[in-house]
Write a protein that holds these residues in place. Structure first.
Motif, PDB file in Angstrom:
ATOM      1  N   TYR A  68       0.837  -1.194   0.000  1.00 11.91           N
ATOM      2  CA  TYR A  68       0.000   0.000   0.000  1.00 11.91           C
ATOM      3  C   TYR A  68       0.878   1.253   0.000  1.00 11.91           C
ATOM      4  O   TYR A  68       2.074   1.194   0.274  1.00 11.91           O
ATOM      5  N   GLN A  83      -3.906   3.945  -0.692  1.00 18.67           N
ATOM      6  CA  GLN A  83      -4.055   3.181  -1.930  1.00 18.67           C
ATOM      7  C   GLN A  83      -3.545   1.759  -1.693  1.00 18.67           C
ATOM      8  O   GLN A  83      -2.361   1.570  -1.406  1.00 18.67           O
ATOM      9  N   ASP A  85      -2.348  -1.508  -3.201  1.00 20.60           N
ATOM     10  CA  ASP A  85      -1.736  -1.817  -4.490  1.00 20.60           C
ATOM     11  C   ASP A  85      -1.612  -3.310  -4.722  1.00 20.60           C
ATOM     12  O   ASP A  85      -0.598  -3.801  -5.229  1.00 20.60           O
TER      13      ASP A  85
END
Length: 141
Positions: A68, A83, A85
């Protein structure tokens, strides 16, 4: 991340090298403190060190290690700063844990304890994934 003004990323080079590069570039560009937490395999884990990068990928696929980026600058754009990922875990914790001798040894010496601890580890990984997924999906007002 709870301070709100720190760039934070969790990376594993063997899982997604482009994610690691992006995190380092963003951390460098961020005007404030940055923290990158990077997974590093170790001989003490009891893995074949020639396959260490593949092992990192397995850890991410099981959810034992999350990828992240938390970039506070995204708030200025009305976006969630967290976010994730990676996709949802696709492998069990058991698959990744028992590739490591440090965990596999317990299955030989105390199989009942190993089973119980494995169940707890899977539940913890599942709960952590759900928490991070919730935080990354929430709307920012």
């Amino acid at each position: 991340m709870t301070y709100g003004n720190v760039y934070v990323a969790s990376v594993a080079l063997g899982a997604r090298d482009e994610h690691t590069l992006k995190a380092f570039l963003e951390a460098e560009a961020y005007d404030g403190p940055s923290l990158i937490i990077a997974y590093s395999h170790c001989i003490a884990h009891g893995i074949n060190m020639t396959t260490g990068m593949n092992h990192q990928k397995t850890l991410v696929e099981s959810g034992r290690w999350l990828l992240y980026r938390h970039n506070p600058e995204l708030l200025n754009q009305g976006k969630n700063p967290l976010q994730l990922d990676m996709r949802s875990p696709t492998q069990s914790v058991e698959h990744s844990m028992y590739q490591e001798n440090r965990f596999k040894m317990l299955t030989k010496s105390k199989p009942d304890v190993a089973k119980h601890l494995l169940e707890q580890a899977q539940a913890e990984v599942d709960a952590r994934w759900q928490t991070y997924q919730y935080l990354a999906k929430r709307d920012i007002v």
